[in-house]
Design an enzyme around this catalytic site. Sequence first.
Site, short mmCIF file in Angstrom:
data_model
loop_
_atom_site.label_atom_id
_atom_site.label_comp_id
_atom_site.label_asym_id
_atom_site.label_seq_id
_atom_site.Cartn_x
_atom_site.Cartn_y
_atom_site.Cartn_z
N SER A 1 18.97 23.22 -1.98
CA SER A 1 18.54 23.37 -0.59
C SER A 1 18.04 22.02 -0.06
O SER A 1 18.81 21.07 -0.02
CB SER A 1 17.48 24.47 -0.49
OG SER A 1 17.24 24.84 0.84
N HIS B 1 21.80 32.13 -0.31
CA HIS B 1 21.03 30.94 -0.65
C HIS B 1 20.46 31.01 -2.06
O HIS B 1 19.88 30.03 -2.54
CB HIS B 1 19.90 30.77 0.38
CG HIS B 1 19.35 29.38 0.46
ND1 HIS B 1 20.10 28.30 0.86
CD2 HIS B 1 18.11 28.90 0.17
CE1 HIS B 1 19.34 27.21 0.83
NE2 HIS B 1 18.14 27.55 0.41
#
Length: 717
Positions: A566, A684
């Site tokens: 991320s 994610h």
Amino acid sequence: MHTIFHIFRRIVTASFLLPILVRSQPLPPVPAPLQPITNAYQGVIVTDPYQWLEEPGAGPVREWTRLQNERTRSYFSRLPYREGIAQQLMQLRSEESARYFGLDWKKGRIFALRFKPPAQQPILVRLSSLDPPALWKTVFDPNSYNTNGSTAIDWSVVSLDGKLIALSLSEGGSEDGTLHFVEADSGKELADKIPRVQYPTAGGSAAWNADGSGVYYTRYPNPGERPEVDLHFCQQIWFHKLGTPNSEDRYELGKDFPRIAEIAMQTSEDGQWLLATVANGDGGDFAHYLRSAAGKWQQITRFEDGVKSATIGRDSALYLVTVKDAPRGKVLRLPLTTPDLAKATVAVPEGKGVAQGVAPASHGIYAVELQGGPSELNWYPHGSTHATAVPILPVSTVGGAESWFGDELVFGNVSYLKPFAWFTFDPATKNVHRTALCTTSPVDFDDIEVVREFATSKDGTKVPINILRKKGLKLDGQNPTLLYAYGGYGVNLTPGFDSTRRIWFDAGGVYAVANLRGGGEYGEPWHKAGNLTRKQNVFDDFIAAAEHLIHRRYTSPARLAVEGGSNGGLLMGAFLTQRPDLAQAVVSHVGIYDMLRVELDPNGQFNVTEFGTVKDPEQFKALYAYSPLHHVRDHEKYPAALLTTGENDGRVNPYQSRKMAARLQAATGSDRPILFRSTAGAGHGIGTSLKERIAEQADVYSFLFNQLGMDAVKWDF
């Protein structure tokens, strides 16, 4: 003789010939046509040849993704130890005892999320007690609700009487949640369902009213209420009465909030007060609103007040952690009946550690503080600024601290070397008691030690590195080493246990975690030194950490790998483009690489308060100066790279990884592979099924073993 020869052949093959074999047979390229598009930012014309990869539904993009995944699978099919590693990962996970997290207590009832493989997802359970035998009963099992393992519990909230539970459910790692309701005793699901309560942009939250007849909940606009571009923004608070149509739900608060507001709620123990914490995007600024039993909302703090968190105590007071005139944080007490911030009194003064959170008790306050990464836990009796230290594991993390009644504390504690467990502490006896909710690991780390060293960054800043190594490790520059970091949003990288690191250590690996600026390990100044136009400091810190490991002869560039995800994926991209000479391999999960277009995505707009915007001249200059995609150079000898993404990712658009992979594959001048890995049933990483997580981790370890020439004999069969 045959046995000795067989062992020797396997060692030679696994340790030497296979790495050479894979590198000497280049993977077939996947065509990525150049289709240049120009964009103008602050008078600067920027050409983007891969903007066409931003359209996920387009035929050419789907075909490119399919071919890339086939190419990546062909790489791993050449590694005979990959399946053995996957089996070992699953075995380790399966042999761990159940993990319990998200503990909650209501009227003598204890609830928790329980995770025990081979279940794909954690389940919601009710516990008989914290002490042995700590029996548990299933309240809601998403693995039964959807047998393919793709349904996840985003979060759950128990009613004040402990009889009902509201829980957000989402699919395929999307974090796109619908609120469901179940009875705590029977597990029976109620008919009520509320869509659009949770999304990756602003998250989601709910809080019960006093009598359990309804909930306050976060709600995104329904289609038709706002333009389509606003459907994952403009979060508000609404109220739903059980048994009534959603169309009759009552608006409560939020019309005047920023478009990128993120709301979290909590209620007082008696249900008379409701606290809403509102974040202004992801930059770390918060405002707080209080609703009285009479239904009146009052703003208590503003974004500029520096209040980072607020907790309702049992003494009808708010406890606020503020950095105003206290960079490391202090704790204020504010009576709920006179909620004027100017009248707040200091309950815990600023100390040497960074104030992380508080757990108010009947006669004092527990404060969790941070010392550059590891935690401290202190007890402050009311009226005293003298702290009593609560014994915890060395170099460890404290989490989930709460006082349910009296002065007793329940808290979680974990270190790099000891698995997570829940403990209780009584200040009267000063005894710490380990509960029955403790994870046992199938492996131990008795041969591993943790040392904490400091790298010197470009501007002289000392950067902590936590190094996990075998006792007696020889510092000869030949140790395969994996360096991990994040560096953003004020997020702290704190100690944590992972039994699967045994695989890494048994293969001779060293594992290091760097606490970079941009995180909050040393308070708000540490965070602010690594955000907006100061983001380059984060990359400099990481480069310094890598150089430190090399200089101290833990490893060498040929034996060093780096990993992040991320915002940490952005870090990997910056490291890869700024210092490709420092590492052999890079693993980057769900990363951000195009810093000029990221804010066009919904969640990217929430990140503007952390990264900046191209609409501001100085911020654009900083973004363009480090944007990884725009600093890939043709014919540069780049490290091997594994870029992973999930097609349901609502936090970082998967196109970021697609574009970066295409650019690196076209540019690299080395024979080291640039691999792209996309998972259809994941996002994610939050809510991803166990099987998907194991599959990706097996790929990561196999990739690192291959690129660093590590001993893979134990997993080759």
